[in-house]
Design a protein around this motif. Structure first.
Motif, PDB file in Angstrom:
ATOM      1  N   THR A 198       0.838  -1.207   0.000  1.00  0.00           N
ATOM      2  CA  THR A 198       0.000   0.000   0.000  1.00  0.00           C
ATOM      3  C   THR A 198       0.870   1.254   0.000  1.00  0.00           C
ATOM      4  O   THR A 198       2.018   1.241   0.431  1.00  0.00           O
ATOM      5  N   GLY A 199       0.289   2.338  -0.497  1.00  0.00           N
ATOM      6  CA  GLY A 199       0.999   3.611  -0.539  1.00  0.00           C
ATOM      7  C   GLY A 199       2.276   3.531  -1.341  1.00  0.00           C
ATOM      8  O   GLY A 199       3.334   3.976  -0.900  1.00  0.00           O
TER       9      GLY A 199
ATOM     10  N   LEU B  57      14.203  10.070   4.137  1.00  0.00           N
ATOM     11  CA  LEU B  57      13.800  11.185   3.270  1.00  0.00           C
ATOM     12  C   LEU B  57      12.679  10.739   2.332  1.00  0.00           C
ATOM     13  O   LEU B  57      12.908  10.009   1.374  1.00  0.00           O
ATOM     14  N   THR B  58      11.462  11.162   2.636  1.00  0.00           N
ATOM     15  CA  THR B  58      10.298  10.863   1.809  1.00  0.00           C
ATOM     16  C   THR B  58       9.444  12.115   1.693  1.00  0.00           C
ATOM     17  O   THR B  58       9.753  13.162   2.276  1.00  0.00           O
ATOM     18  N   ASP B  59       8.334  12.002   0.984  1.00  0.00           N
ATOM     19  CA  ASP B  59       7.430  13.144   0.842  1.00  0.00           C
ATOM     20  C   ASP B  59       6.850  13.574   2.191  1.00  0.00           C
ATOM     21  O   ASP B  59       6.475  14.732   2.369  1.00  0.00           O
ATOM     22  N   ILE B  60       6.768  12.651   3.150  1.00  0.00           N
ATOM     23  CA  ILE B  60       6.188  12.967   4.450  1.00  0.00           C
ATOM     24  C   ILE B  60       6.978  14.056   5.170  1.00  0.00           C
ATOM     25  O   ILE B  60       6.405  14.941   5.809  1.00  0.00           O
ATOM     26  N   ASN B  61       8.299  13.990   5.061  1.00  0.00           N
ATOM     27  CA  ASN B  61       9.109  14.918   5.855  1.00  0.00           C
ATOM     28  C   ASN B  61       9.995  15.858   5.037  1.00  0.00           C
ATOM     29  O   ASN B  61      10.849  16.545   5.593  1.00  0.00           O
ATOM     30  N   LYS B  62       9.805  15.893   3.727  1.00  0.00           N
ATOM     31  CA  LYS B  62      10.712  16.692   2.892  1.00  0.00           C
ATOM     32  C   LYS B  62      10.652  18.177   3.241  1.00  0.00           C
ATOM     33  O   LYS B  62      11.685  18.867   3.215  1.00  0.00           O
ATOM     34  N   ASP B  63       9.473  18.679   3.573  1.00  0.00           N
ATOM     35  CA  ASP B  63       9.368  20.096   3.948  1.00  0.00           C
ATOM     36  C   ASP B  63      10.015  20.348   5.299  1.00  0.00           C
ATOM     37  O   ASP B  63      10.709  21.352   5.497  1.00  0.00           O
ATOM     38  N   ASP B  64       9.799  19.427   6.235  1.00  0.00           N
ATOM     39  CA  ASP B  64      10.355  19.581   7.571  1.00  0.00           C
ATOM     40  C   ASP B  64      11.875  19.558   7.540  1.00  0.00           C
ATOM     41  O   ASP B  64      12.541  20.265   8.299  1.00  0.00           O
ATOM     42  N   LEU B  65      12.446  18.747   6.648  1.00  0.00           N
ATOM     43  CA  LEU B  65      13.898  18.609   6.581  1.00  0.00           C
ATOM     44  C   LEU B  65      14.536  19.531   5.547  1.00  0.00           C
ATOM     45  O   LEU B  65      15.740  19.437   5.282  1.00  0.00           O
TER      46      LEU B  65
ATOM     47  N   GLY C 241       0.881   5.765   4.827  1.00  0.00           N
ATOM     48  CA  GLY C 241       0.835   6.557   6.047  1.00  0.00           C
ATOM     49  C   GLY C 241       1.016   8.035   5.768  1.00  0.00           C
ATOM     50  O   GLY C 241       1.570   8.425   4.734  1.00  0.00           O
ATOM     51  N   ILE C 242       0.545   8.860   6.694  1.00  0.00           N
ATOM     52  CA  ILE C 242       0.687  10.306   6.584  1.00  0.00           C
ATOM     53  C   ILE C 242       1.177  10.862   7.918  1.00  0.00           C
ATOM     54  O   ILE C 242       1.002  10.246   8.964  1.00  0.00           O
ATOM     55  N   CYS C 243       1.801  12.038   7.848  1.00  0.00           N
ATOM     56  CA  CYS C 243       2.230  12.717   9.071  1.00  0.00           C
ATOM     57  C   CYS C 243       2.217  14.229   8.840  1.00  0.00           C
ATOM     58  O   CYS C 243       3.259  14.844   8.597  1.00  0.00           O
ATOM     59  N   PRO C 244       1.027  14.829   8.898  1.00  0.00           N
ATOM     60  CA  PRO C 244       0.939  16.286   8.776  1.00  0.00           C
ATOM     61  C   PRO C 244       1.357  16.934  10.096  1.00  0.00           C
ATOM     62  O   PRO C 244       0.586  16.961  11.046  1.00  0.00           O
ATOM     63  N   PHE C 245       2.589  17.399  10.171  1.00  0.00           N
ATOM     64  CA  PHE C 245       3.132  17.934  11.424  1.00  0.00           C
ATOM     65  C   PHE C 245       2.255  19.045  11.976  1.00  0.00           C
ATOM     66  O   PHE C 245       1.837  19.946  11.251  1.00  0.00           O
ATOM     67  N   HIS C 246       1.982  18.977  13.303  1.00  0.00           N
ATOM     68  CA  HIS C 246       1.142  20.007  13.933  1.00  0.00           C
ATOM     69  C   HIS C 246       1.363  19.992  15.441  1.00  0.00           C
ATOM     70  O   HIS C 246       1.632  18.945  16.032  1.00  0.00           O
TER      71      HIS C 246
END
Length: 253
Positions: free
Chosen positions: A11-12, A190-198, A92-97
Protein backbone atom coordinates in the motif's frame (compact mmCIF):
# COMPACT_ATOMS: atom_id res chain seq x y z
CA UNK A 1 15.82 -13.80 -6.07
CA UNK A 2 14.36 -14.07 -2.59
CA UNK A 3 10.74 -13.72 -3.72
CA UNK A 4 10.81 -15.72 -6.93
CA UNK A 5 7.38 -17.08 -7.80
CA UNK A 6 5.62 -15.02 -5.15
CA UNK A 7 3.04 -12.26 -5.37
CA UNK A 8 3.44 -9.16 -3.21
CA UNK A 9 0.92 -6.43 -2.44
CA UNK A 10 1.99 -3.08 -1.00
CA UNK A 11 0.00 0.00 0.00
CA UNK A 12 1.00 3.61 -0.54
CA UNK A 13 3.40 2.60 -3.27
CA UNK A 14 3.41 5.41 -5.82
CA UNK A 15 6.35 6.98 -3.97
CA UNK A 16 8.76 6.61 -1.05
CA UNK A 17 9.21 3.38 0.88
CA UNK A 18 6.24 1.69 -0.80
CA UNK A 19 7.58 2.33 -4.28
CA UNK A 20 11.09 1.20 -3.35
CA UNK A 21 9.64 -1.98 -1.86
CA UNK A 22 7.50 -2.70 -4.92
CA UNK A 23 10.41 -2.33 -7.32
CA UNK A 24 12.80 -4.17 -5.01
CA UNK A 25 10.37 -7.07 -4.76
CA UNK A 26 10.17 -7.25 -8.55
CA UNK A 27 13.97 -7.39 -8.69
CA UNK A 28 13.73 -10.40 -6.39
CA UNK A 29 11.28 -12.19 -8.66
CA UNK A 30 7.85 -11.16 -7.35
CA UNK A 31 4.79 -10.03 -9.24
CA UNK A 32 3.51 -6.88 -7.56
CA UNK A 33 0.23 -5.07 -6.97
CA UNK A 34 0.42 -1.55 -5.61
CA UNK A 35 -2.21 0.55 -3.89
CA UNK A 36 -1.98 4.33 -4.34
CA UNK A 37 -4.12 7.27 -3.33
CA UNK A 38 -3.95 9.97 -5.99
CA UNK A 39 -0.75 10.23 -8.08
CA UNK A 40 -1.70 8.36 -11.25
CA UNK A 41 1.48 9.26 -13.11
CA UNK A 42 3.80 8.05 -10.35
CA UNK A 43 1.81 4.84 -9.97
CA UNK A 44 2.04 4.20 -13.70
CA UNK A 45 5.81 4.79 -13.70
CA UNK A 46 6.20 2.37 -10.79
CA UNK A 47 4.35 -0.33 -12.71
CA UNK A 48 6.46 0.42 -15.79
CA UNK A 49 9.63 -0.21 -13.75
CA UNK A 50 8.20 -3.46 -12.39
CA UNK A 51 7.32 -4.66 -15.89
CA UNK A 52 10.76 -3.63 -17.21
CA UNK A 53 12.16 -6.20 -14.78
CA UNK A 54 10.09 -8.90 -16.43
CA UNK A 55 7.47 -9.13 -13.68
CA UNK A 56 3.73 -8.51 -13.68
CA UNK A 57 2.51 -5.31 -12.07
CA UNK A 58 -0.87 -3.76 -11.39
CA UNK A 59 -1.81 -0.42 -9.82
CA UNK A 60 -5.10 -0.12 -7.94
CA UNK A 61 -6.28 3.28 -6.76
CA UNK A 62 -7.97 3.73 -3.39
CA UNK A 63 -8.00 5.58 -0.07
CA UNK A 64 -6.89 3.21 2.70
CA UNK A 65 -8.94 5.24 5.20
CA UNK A 66 -12.05 3.73 3.60
CA UNK A 67 -12.61 0.17 4.91
CA UNK A 68 -14.01 -0.92 1.54
CA UNK A 69 -10.70 -0.08 -0.13
CA UNK A 70 -8.96 -2.98 1.61
CA UNK A 71 -11.31 -5.66 0.31
CA UNK A 72 -11.30 -4.07 -3.14
CA UNK A 73 -7.50 -3.92 -3.31
CA UNK A 74 -6.97 -7.51 -2.24
CA UNK A 75 -9.76 -8.85 -4.45
CA UNK A 76 -8.61 -7.01 -7.57
CA UNK A 77 -4.95 -7.83 -6.95
CA UNK A 78 -5.81 -11.50 -6.50
CA UNK A 79 -7.86 -11.48 -9.69
CA UNK A 80 -5.00 -9.89 -11.63
CA UNK A 81 -2.08 -11.86 -10.17
CA UNK A 82 -3.69 -15.07 -8.94
CA UNK A 83 -2.86 -15.03 -5.23
CA UNK A 84 -1.41 -13.11 -2.28
CA UNK A 85 1.83 -14.41 -0.76
CA UNK A 86 3.17 -11.23 0.83
CA UNK A 87 1.38 -8.14 2.06
CA UNK A 88 3.24 -4.95 2.97
CA UNK A 89 1.29 -2.28 4.82
CA UNK A 90 3.09 0.97 4.13
CA UNK A 91 0.57 3.76 3.50
CA UNK A 92 0.84 6.56 6.05
CA UNK A 93 0.69 10.31 6.58
CA UNK A 94 2.23 12.72 9.07
CA UNK A 95 0.94 16.29 8.78
CA UNK A 96 3.13 17.93 11.42
CA UNK A 97 1.14 20.01 13.93
CA UNK A 98 1.36 21.28 17.51
CA UNK A 99 -0.48 19.35 20.23
CA UNK A 100 -2.54 22.02 22.00
CA UNK A 101 -4.45 23.17 18.94
CA UNK A 102 -4.49 19.93 16.93
CA UNK A 103 -7.47 20.10 14.54
CA UNK A 104 -9.95 17.28 15.01
CA UNK A 105 -9.88 16.62 11.29
CA UNK A 106 -6.08 16.23 11.25
CA UNK A 107 -6.10 13.86 14.20
CA UNK A 108 -8.89 11.69 12.84
CA UNK A 109 -7.53 11.57 9.29
CA UNK A 110 -4.12 10.46 10.58
CA UNK A 111 -5.68 7.68 12.64
CA UNK A 112 -7.93 6.55 9.79
CA UNK A 113 -5.07 6.33 7.30
CA UNK A 114 -2.24 5.05 9.49
CA UNK A 115 -3.95 2.75 11.98
CA UNK A 116 -7.48 1.97 10.84
CA UNK A 117 -6.26 1.59 7.27
CA UNK A 118 -3.54 -0.81 8.40
CA UNK A 119 -6.04 -2.88 10.36
CA UNK A 120 -8.47 -3.30 7.48
CA UNK A 121 -5.76 -3.93 4.91
CA UNK A 122 -3.97 -6.54 7.02
CA UNK A 123 -7.29 -8.20 7.81
CA UNK A 124 -8.27 -8.40 4.13
CA UNK A 125 -4.87 -9.77 3.09
CA UNK A 126 -4.88 -12.31 5.93
CA UNK A 127 -8.32 -13.57 4.94
CA UNK A 128 -7.09 -14.18 1.39
CA UNK A 129 -4.01 -16.00 2.67
CA UNK A 130 -6.13 -18.19 4.96
CA UNK A 131 -8.44 -18.96 2.04
CA UNK A 132 -5.43 -20.04 -0.05
CA UNK A 133 -4.25 -22.31 2.77
CA UNK A 134 -0.54 -21.97 2.14
CA UNK A 135 0.52 -19.39 4.70
CA UNK A 136 2.13 -16.08 3.88
CA UNK A 137 4.02 -13.10 5.21
CA UNK A 138 2.79 -9.69 6.35
CA UNK A 139 5.16 -6.80 6.98
CA UNK A 140 3.99 -3.45 8.33
CA UNK A 141 5.93 -0.22 8.17
CA UNK A 142 5.81 1.19 11.69
CA UNK A 143 8.37 3.80 12.78
CA UNK A 144 11.00 4.65 15.34
CA UNK A 145 8.19 6.99 16.45
CA UNK A 146 6.50 3.93 17.94
CA UNK A 147 9.24 4.02 20.58
CA UNK A 148 9.98 7.73 21.03
CA UNK A 149 7.90 10.90 21.18
CA UNK A 150 7.72 13.91 18.91
CA UNK A 151 6.47 17.40 19.79
CA UNK A 152 4.69 17.86 16.49
CA UNK A 153 3.76 14.18 16.08
CA UNK A 154 1.34 13.56 18.96
CA UNK A 155 -1.22 12.31 16.43
CA UNK A 156 1.31 10.24 14.45
CA UNK A 157 3.32 8.41 17.11
CA UNK A 158 0.28 6.61 18.62
CA UNK A 159 -0.65 5.27 15.19
CA UNK A 160 2.81 3.86 14.60
CA UNK A 161 2.87 2.29 18.06
CA UNK A 162 -0.50 0.80 17.15
CA UNK A 163 0.82 -0.67 13.89
CA UNK A 164 3.72 -2.25 15.79
CA UNK A 165 1.27 -3.70 18.35
CA UNK A 166 -1.06 -4.89 15.59
CA UNK A 167 1.73 -6.99 14.10
CA UNK A 168 2.47 -8.56 17.47
CA UNK A 169 -1.16 -9.55 18.00
CA UNK A 170 -1.66 -10.62 14.39
CA UNK A 171 1.41 -12.86 14.69
CA UNK A 172 -0.37 -14.73 17.48
CA UNK A 173 -3.74 -14.80 15.74
CA UNK A 174 -2.38 -15.95 12.37
CA UNK A 175 0.49 -18.25 13.36
CA UNK A 176 -1.76 -21.30 13.21
CA UNK A 177 -2.39 -20.46 9.56
CA UNK A 178 1.31 -20.28 8.76
CA UNK A 179 1.17 -16.51 8.33
CA UNK A 180 4.11 -14.54 9.73
CA UNK A 181 3.62 -10.92 10.83
CA UNK A 182 6.48 -8.51 11.46
CA UNK A 183 7.17 -4.80 11.41
CA UNK A 184 10.01 -2.54 10.38
CA UNK A 185 10.69 0.65 12.33
CA UNK A 186 12.33 3.22 10.05
CA UNK A 187 14.27 6.13 11.49
CA UNK A 188 14.47 9.42 9.61
CA UNK A 189 13.93 8.50 5.96
CA UNK A 190 13.80 11.19 3.27
CA UNK A 191 10.30 10.86 1.81
CA UNK A 192 7.43 13.14 0.84
CA UNK A 193 6.19 12.97 4.45
CA UNK A 194 9.11 14.92 5.85
CA UNK A 195 10.71 16.69 2.89
CA UNK A 196 9.37 20.10 3.95
CA UNK A 197 10.35 19.58 7.57
CA UNK A 198 13.90 18.61 6.58
CA UNK A 199 14.29 21.41 4.04
CA UNK A 200 15.77 23.42 6.92
CA UNK A 201 19.51 22.79 6.56
CA UNK A 202 20.19 23.32 10.25
CA UNK A 203 17.57 20.77 11.28
CA UNK A 204 18.78 18.28 8.70
CA UNK A 205 22.38 18.59 9.91
CA UNK A 206 21.22 18.11 13.49
CA UNK A 207 19.32 14.96 12.55
CA UNK A 208 22.29 13.56 10.66
CA UNK A 209 24.60 14.10 13.65
CA UNK A 210 22.32 11.95 15.83
CA UNK A 211 22.69 8.98 13.45
CA UNK A 212 25.79 6.80 14.02
CA UNK A 213 25.98 5.93 10.32
CA UNK A 214 26.11 9.65 9.58
CA UNK A 215 23.31 10.05 7.06
CA UNK A 216 19.56 10.16 6.71
CA UNK A 217 17.89 7.09 5.29
CA UNK A 218 16.55 6.61 1.77
CA UNK A 219 13.50 4.57 0.75
CA UNK A 220 15.76 1.89 -0.74
CA UNK A 221 17.24 1.33 2.72
CA UNK A 222 13.88 -0.17 3.76
CA UNK A 223 13.34 -2.38 0.73
CA UNK A 224 16.01 -4.91 1.73
CA UNK A 225 14.82 -5.46 5.33
CA UNK A 226 11.19 -5.72 4.17
CA UNK A 227 12.08 -8.24 1.47
CA UNK A 228 14.10 -10.25 3.99
CA UNK A 229 11.15 -10.45 6.40
CA UNK A 230 8.88 -11.38 3.49
CA UNK A 231 11.18 -14.14 2.28
CA UNK A 232 11.77 -17.72 3.35
CA UNK A 233 15.05 -16.62 4.93
CA UNK A 234 12.85 -15.31 7.76
CA UNK A 235 10.72 -18.47 7.96
CA UNK A 236 10.98 -18.60 11.78
CA UNK A 237 10.58 -14.86 12.38
CA UNK A 238 7.19 -13.59 13.47
CA UNK A 239 6.02 -10.95 15.92
CA UNK A 240 9.36 -9.17 15.52
CA UNK A 241 10.17 -5.50 15.02
CA UNK A 242 13.30 -4.50 13.10
CA UNK A 243 14.78 -1.04 13.59
CA UNK A 244 16.05 0.40 10.29
CA UNK A 245 17.38 3.73 11.50
CA UNK A 246 21.13 3.91 11.00
CA UNK A 247 21.55 3.45 14.74
CA UNK A 248 19.55 6.53 15.73
CA UNK A 249 17.49 4.86 18.47
CA UNK A 250 20.45 3.53 20.41
CA UNK A 251 22.09 6.97 20.19
CA UNK A 252 19.14 8.95 21.60
CA UNK A 253 20.78 9.91 24.86
Amino acid sequence: MLLEGKTLLVTGASAGIGRATAIGAARHGADVAINFHSDDASAASCIAEIESLGRKGVAIKGDVADPDTAKDFVARATEALGRVDVFVNNAGICPFHAFLDMPVETLERTFRVNLHGAYYMVQAAANQMVKQGQGGAIVAVSSISALVGGEFQTHYTPTKAGVHSLMQSAAIALGKHGIRCNSVLPGTILTDINKDDLADEGKRNYMEKRIPLGRLGAPDDLAGPIIFLASDLAAYVTGAALLVDGGMFVNLQ
